[in-house]
Scaffold this active site. Structure first.
Site, mmCIF file in Angstrom:
data_model
loop_
_atom_site.group_PDB
_atom_site.id
_atom_site.type_symbol
_atom_site.label_atom_id
_atom_site.label_comp_id
_atom_site.label_asym_id
_atom_site.label_seq_id
_atom_site.Cartn_x
_atom_site.Cartn_y
_atom_site.Cartn_z
ATOM 1 N N LYS A 52 8.436 8.344 -61.162
ATOM 2 C CA LYS A 52 8.271 6.982 -60.652
ATOM 3 C C LYS A 52 9.625 6.396 -60.228
ATOM 4 O O LYS A 52 9.743 5.747 -59.190
ATOM 5 C CB LYS A 52 7.578 6.101 -61.707
ATOM 6 C CG LYS A 52 6.108 6.488 -61.877
ATOM 7 C CD LYS A 52 5.443 5.912 -63.113
ATOM 8 C CE LYS A 52 4.044 6.527 -63.265
ATOM 9 N NZ LYS A 52 3.343 6.137 -64.490
ATOM 10 N N GLN A 96 4.474 2.972 -69.921
ATOM 11 C CA GLN A 96 3.901 4.312 -69.816
ATOM 12 C C GLN A 96 3.001 4.621 -71.025
ATOM 13 O O GLN A 96 3.420 4.464 -72.168
ATOM 14 C CB GLN A 96 5.038 5.349 -69.706
ATOM 15 C CG GLN A 96 4.562 6.764 -69.456
ATOM 16 C CD GLN A 96 3.891 6.946 -68.086
ATOM 17 O OE1 GLN A 96 4.370 6.454 -67.077
ATOM 18 N NE2 GLN A 96 2.763 7.634 -68.056
ATOM 19 N N ASP A 119 0.116 -1.536 -62.591
ATOM 20 C CA ASP A 119 -0.770 -0.427 -62.954
ATOM 21 C C ASP A 119 -2.237 -0.848 -62.846
ATOM 22 O O ASP A 119 -3.128 0.001 -62.843
ATOM 23 C CB ASP A 119 -0.499 0.001 -64.418
ATOM 24 C CG ASP A 119 0.220 1.345 -64.507
ATOM 25 O OD1 ASP A 119 0.203 2.092 -63.515
ATOM 26 O OD2 ASP A 119 0.801 1.633 -65.573
#
Ligand code: NAD
Length: 295
Positions: A52, A96, A119
């Site tokens: 990322k 994460q 997200d």
């Protein structure tokens, strides 16, 4: 049979994002900035977060990586989230997953401000998605929608079987493809570990989306001729053909089913690159305040 090249489609998206960044730069505007919080030393999570950060560099975004020890308390992580929520320089951020067992993932997801939740896991964004309102769409299902779009795979009136009902892939995927939109307008069957006679459903499917984490699960006798197979699964399996002794495998038995499919995504190189490209796309939307204009 056509192989869906997620790497190529993601590169096309990066080119568009990069030219957007160039225009912002030329106009003297603020560049998109994504932050990622990594708790602990899970090797797969480290790889995903590094990818990322690399994607941010590729498109010219700012990025911040916050690494916290595996024994970080839930309260300390919530404090970090609060700071990121209130940091005007950070347009969006991700925590994460998975998190260490002592931290409640739901509590963490809900602590992220919806306008920074690139997200798309916060209940506000999921709810807005269900209502067809502007929302950050969850990165993996959004990436799959973009793949279907890029390959102009018809979805209207098609029967789509989604296997796996996780909050981050299967469940939102089933909602996105049932929506009155294009891609969308599918008749969706959502299967999971308690579904009876799974093959009965998969054999009728025009489109199968697999997100279960069981390598080589889908075999050719389970699909009909010409099915579209989108494989989200990523598992590490032993291999005698690689130096490391391991390779990545999808949930579909690619060798077995490929010839019977009209389209299929490989693993790696199918859905995986699209997940990151979608996150980058959401970060641009966040920088432009397109989803939450008043934020
Ligand atoms: P998960 O691990 O949270 O849940 C698995 C789901 O599969 C559950 O809903 C369960 O009901 C279902 N399932 C398990 N065994 C089954 C069976 N035999 N028959 C039918 N259903 C069954 O799911 P997840 O987080 O969505 O991850 C699924 C897979 O996708 C994993 O391999 C993960 O690594 C991968 N993944 C890949 C990406 C990507 O970017 N490519 C993103 C997220 C997840």
């Amino acid at each position: 049979m056509e192989i869906i090249d997620g790497k190529k489609v993601s590169e096309d998206i990066y080119s568009v994002l990069k030219s957007e960044v160039d225009s912002i730069k030329a106009a003297g505007g603020k560049l998109p900035h994504l932050a990622a919080v990594l708790v602990g030393n899970n090797p797969a999570s480290q790889t995903y977060v590094a990818a990322k950060v690399k994607a941010c560099e590729q498109v010219g975004y700012g990025s911040t990586l916050i690494k916290l020890d595996a024994d970080t308390t839930e309260a300390a992580l919530l404090k970090t989230i609060h700071e990121l929520n209130n940091n005007a320089d950070i347009d969006g951020f991700i925590v994460q997953l998975p998190l260490p067992a002592h931290i409640d993932e739901n509590k963490i997801t809900q602590a992220i401000a919806p306008n920074k939740d690139v997200d798309g896991f916060h209940p506000t964004n999921l709810g807005r998605m269900v209502l067809n309102l502007p929302a950050y769409l969850p990165a993996t299902p959004f990436g799959i929608v973009k793949l279907l779009e890029a390959y102009q795979i018809p979805t209207l009136g098609k029967h789509c079987v989604v296997i796996g009902r996780s909050h981050i892939v299967g469940s939102p995927m089933s909602i996105l493809l049932a929506r009155n939109s294009n891609p969308g307008n599918c008749t969706v069957t959502l299967c999971h570990s308690r579904s009876a006679d799974l093959s009965h459903h998969t054999r009728q499917a025009d489109i199968i989306i697999l997100a279960i984490g069981k390598p080589y699960f889908l075999k050719k006798e389970m699909i009909k001729e010409g099915a579209v197979v989108i494989d989200v699964g990523i598992s590490r399996v032993e291999s005698t053909t690689t130096k490391s002794g391991f390779k990545l495998a999808g949930d579909a038995d690619y060798e077995d089913i490929a010839e019977k499919c009209s389209y299929i995504t490989p693993v790696p190189g199918g859905v995986g690159p699209m997940t990151i490209a979608s996150l980058m796309y959401n970060t641009l939307l966040a920088c432009r305040k397109e989803i939450y204009p008043a934020s």
